[in-house]
Write a protein that holds these residues in place. Structure first.
Motif, PDB file in Angstrom:
ATOM      1  N   LEU A  85       0.840  -1.195   0.000  1.00 12.60           N
ATOM      2  CA  LEU A  85       0.000   0.000   0.000  1.00 12.60           C
ATOM      3  C   LEU A  85       0.874   1.244   0.000  1.00 12.60           C
ATOM      4  O   LEU A  85       0.656   2.173  -0.763  1.00 12.60           O
ATOM      5  CB  LEU A  85      -0.918   0.007   1.230  1.00 12.60           C
ATOM      6  N   ASN A  86       1.882   1.243   0.845  1.00 11.40           N
ATOM      7  CA  ASN A  86       2.753   2.412   0.933  1.00 11.40           C
ATOM      8  C   ASN A  86       3.403   2.716  -0.406  1.00 11.40           C
ATOM      9  O   ASN A  86       3.398   3.854  -0.857  1.00 11.40           O
ATOM     10  CB  ASN A  86       3.828   2.207   1.997  1.00 11.40           C
ATOM     11  N   GLY A  87       3.968   1.700  -1.044  1.00  5.84           N
ATOM     12  CA  GLY A  87       4.657   1.918  -2.307  1.00  5.84           C
ATOM     13  C   GLY A  87       3.743   2.395  -3.414  1.00  5.84           C
ATOM     14  O   GLY A  87       4.092   3.274  -4.194  1.00  5.84           O
ATOM     15  N   LYS A  88       2.559   1.830  -3.475  1.00  4.84           N
ATOM     16  CA  LYS A  88       1.657   2.135  -4.577  1.00  4.84           C
ATOM     17  C   LYS A  88       0.865   3.427  -4.369  1.00  4.84           C
ATOM     18  O   LYS A  88       0.575   4.133  -5.319  1.00  4.84           O
ATOM     19  CB  LYS A  88       0.699   0.961  -4.769  1.00  4.84           C
ATOM     20  N   TYR A  89       0.511   3.717  -3.126  1.00  3.21           N
ATOM     21  CA  TYR A  89      -0.434   4.804  -2.873  1.00  3.21           C
ATOM     22  C   TYR A  89       0.093   5.955  -2.032  1.00  3.21           C
ATOM     23  O   TYR A  89      -0.484   7.031  -2.048  1.00  3.21           O
ATOM     24  CB  TYR A  89      -1.680   4.245  -2.166  1.00  3.21           C
ATOM     25  N   LEU A  90       1.167   5.734  -1.301  1.00  5.37           N
ATOM     26  CA  LEU A  90       1.587   6.727  -0.325  1.00  5.37           C
ATOM     27  C   LEU A  90       1.851   8.097  -0.942  1.00  5.37           C
ATOM     28  O   LEU A  90       1.425   9.108  -0.398  1.00  5.37           O
ATOM     29  CB  LEU A  90       2.817   6.235   0.446  1.00  5.37           C
ATOM     30  N   GLY A  91       2.509   8.150  -2.087  1.00  8.18           N
ATOM     31  CA  GLY A  91       2.787   9.445  -2.716  1.00  8.18           C
ATOM     32  C   GLY A  91       1.527  10.198  -3.073  1.00  8.18           C
ATOM     33  O   GLY A  91       1.382  11.378  -2.765  1.00  8.18           O
ATOM     34  N   SER A  92       0.600   9.515  -3.705  1.00  8.20           N
ATOM     35  CA  SER A  92      -0.660  10.140  -4.115  1.00  8.20           C
ATOM     36  C   SER A  92      -1.495  10.558  -2.906  1.00  8.20           C
ATOM     37  O   SER A  92      -2.040  11.661  -2.859  1.00  8.20           O
ATOM     38  CB  SER A  92      -1.448   9.161  -4.984  1.00  8.20           C
ATOM     39  N   ILE A  93      -1.569   9.679  -1.913  1.00  8.68           N
ATOM     40  CA  ILE A  93      -2.340   9.975  -0.698  1.00  8.68           C
ATOM     41  C   ILE A  93      -1.694  11.134   0.058  1.00  8.68           C
ATOM     42  O   ILE A  93      -2.373  12.052   0.505  1.00  8.68           O
ATOM     43  CB  ILE A  93      -2.433   8.725   0.210  1.00  8.68           C
ATOM     44  N   THR A  94      -0.373  11.097   0.203  1.00  9.23           N
ATOM     45  CA  THR A  94       0.328  12.144   0.951  1.00  9.23           C
ATOM     46  C   THR A  94       0.138  13.508   0.299  1.00  9.23           C
ATOM     47  O   THR A  94      -0.071  14.510   0.977  1.00  9.23           O
ATOM     48  CB  THR A  94       1.829  11.808   1.076  1.00  9.23           C
ATOM     49  N   LYS A  95       0.204  13.543  -1.016  1.00  8.32           N
ATOM     50  CA  LYS A  95       0.007  14.802  -1.738  1.00  8.32           C
ATOM     51  C   LYS A  95      -1.370  15.388  -1.428  1.00  8.32           C
ATOM     52  O   LYS A  95      -1.505  16.573  -1.139  1.00  8.32           O
ATOM     53  CB  LYS A  95       0.162  14.559  -3.241  1.00  8.32           C
ATOM     54  N   ASP A  96      -2.402  14.549  -1.473  1.00  6.66           N
ATOM     55  CA  ASP A  96      -3.754  14.990  -1.128  1.00  6.66           C
ATOM     56  C   ASP A  96      -3.862  15.343   0.352  1.00  6.66           C
ATOM     57  O   ASP A  96      -4.531  16.306   0.728  1.00  6.66           O
ATOM     58  CB  ASP A  96      -4.776  13.882  -1.395  1.00  6.66           C
ATOM     59  N   PHE A  97      -3.221  14.525   1.199  1.00  5.29           N
ATOM     60  CA  PHE A  97      -3.387  14.667   2.642  1.00  5.29           C
ATOM     61  C   PHE A  97      -2.958  16.036   3.142  1.00  5.29           C
ATOM     62  O   PHE A  97      -3.572  16.584   4.063  1.00  5.29           O
ATOM     63  CB  PHE A  97      -2.632  13.549   3.374  1.00  5.29           C
ATOM     64  N   VAL A  98      -1.938  16.598   2.528  1.00  4.20           N
ATOM     65  CA  VAL A  98      -1.491  17.940   2.902  1.00  4.20           C
ATOM     66  C   VAL A  98      -2.645  18.939   2.735  1.00  4.20           C
ATOM     67  O   VAL A  98      -2.828  19.833   3.549  1.00  4.20           O
ATOM     68  CB  VAL A  98      -0.272  18.363   2.045  1.00  4.20           C
ATOM     69  N   VAL A  99      -3.449  18.738   1.705  1.00  3.77           N
ATOM     70  CA  VAL A  99      -4.565  19.640   1.407  1.00  3.77           C
ATOM     71  C   VAL A  99      -5.767  19.384   2.317  1.00  3.77           C
ATOM     72  O   VAL A  99      -6.428  20.328   2.758  1.00  3.77           O
ATOM     73  CB  VAL A  99      -4.991  19.490  -0.083  1.00  3.77           C
ATOM     74  N   VAL A 100      -6.043  18.134   2.635  1.00  8.56           N
ATOM     75  CA  VAL A 100      -7.290  17.776   3.334  1.00  8.56           C
ATOM     76  C   VAL A 100      -7.114  17.477   4.822  1.00  8.56           C
ATOM     77  O   VAL A 100      -8.110  17.288   5.526  1.00  8.56           O
ATOM     78  CB  VAL A 100      -7.982  16.568   2.664  1.00  8.56           C
ATOM     79  N   SER A 101      -5.899  17.438   5.328  1.00  8.45           N
ATOM     80  CA  SER A 101      -5.664  16.971   6.700  1.00  8.45           C
ATOM     81  C   SER A 101      -6.408  17.781   7.756  1.00  8.45           C
ATOM     82  O   SER A 101      -6.956  17.204   8.700  1.00  8.45           O
ATOM     83  CB  SER A 101      -4.168  16.927   7.019  1.00  8.45           C
ATOM     84  N   ASP A 102      -6.452  19.097   7.633  1.00  8.67           N
ATOM     85  CA  ASP A 102      -7.158  19.909   8.639  1.00  8.67           C
ATOM     86  C   ASP A 102      -8.645  19.570   8.667  1.00  8.67           C
ATOM     87  O   ASP A 102      -9.242  19.470   9.743  1.00  8.67           O
ATOM     88  CB  ASP A 102      -6.963  21.407   8.380  1.00  8.67           C
ATOM     89  N   THR A 103      -9.235  19.387   7.497  1.00  9.73           N
ATOM     90  CA  THR A 103     -10.660  19.042   7.416  1.00  9.73           C
ATOM     91  C   THR A 103     -10.905  17.661   8.026  1.00  9.73           C
ATOM     92  O   THR A 103     -11.869  17.476   8.778  1.00  9.73           O
ATOM     93  CB  THR A 103     -11.138  19.060   5.952  1.00  9.73           C
ATOM     94  N   LEU A 104     -10.044  16.692   7.729  1.00  9.87           N
ATOM     95  CA  LEU A 104     -10.201  15.347   8.276  1.00  9.87           C
ATOM     96  C   LEU A 104     -10.006  15.338   9.790  1.00  9.87           C
ATOM     97  O   LEU A 104     -10.753  14.670  10.518  1.00  9.87           O
ATOM     98  CB  LEU A 104      -9.232  14.369   7.611  1.00  9.87           C
ATOM     99  N   LYS A 105      -9.039  16.084  10.266  1.00 11.46           N
ATOM    100  CA  LYS A 105      -8.798  16.148  11.709  1.00 11.46           C
ATOM    101  C   LYS A 105     -10.001  16.748  12.428  1.00 11.46           C
ATOM    102  O   LYS A 105     -10.419  16.254  13.478  1.00 11.46           O
ATOM    103  CB  LYS A 105      -7.525  16.954  11.999  1.00 11.46           C
TER     104      LYS A 105
END
Length: 122
Positions: A7-27
């Motif tokens: 999962l980390n290898g395949k998705y981590l880059g894409s998820i991390t890129k999005d996560f920077v944008v959405v993390s405050d809303t998710l938190k």
């Protein structure tokens, strides 16, 4: 229920890129789920398509990101038999502090898995 290397290898880059944008809303959503007494175990299903799990929180088109983010919690995962009743205690034991980590449920084609990602420090 650890972070899977595949999962980390395949998705981590894409998820991390999005996560920077959405993390405050998710938190904030995780905080509200706990504060309102819905669950101590918020889970955010993440997919590129519409999912019938939880409620849509952030559509990828809204913020020009790669993934849609829904808001759900453990009880719904048990009701939908994604987490079996006999595994609930294992899930709770492996669940990371929701004030520090976001529990994502990645759904992509035929691949699904949980992933915990730390919220950025303020």
């Amino acid at each position: 229920m650890n972070n899977d290397p595949e999962l980390n290898g395949k998705y981590l880059g894409s998820i991390t890129k999005d996560f920077v944008v959405v993390s405050d809303t998710l938190k904030e959503a995780a905080y509200q789920i706990k504060k309102r007494g819905f669950s101590d175990y918020p889970i955010f299903p993440v997919s590129k398509i519409d999912l019938p799990i939880g409620q849509l929180l952030i559509a990828k088109e809204e913020l020009a990101i790669n993934w849609n983010y829904n808001a759900a919690y453990l009880d719904e995962f048990v009701q939908r038999e994604i987490v079996s009743e006999d595994k609930v205690e294992d899930f709770k034991a492996n669940y990371k502090n929701p004030d520090e980590f976001c529990c994502l449920f990645i759904v992509d084609d035929n691949f699904t898995n949980f992933m915990f990602i730390p919220y950025p420090e303020d």
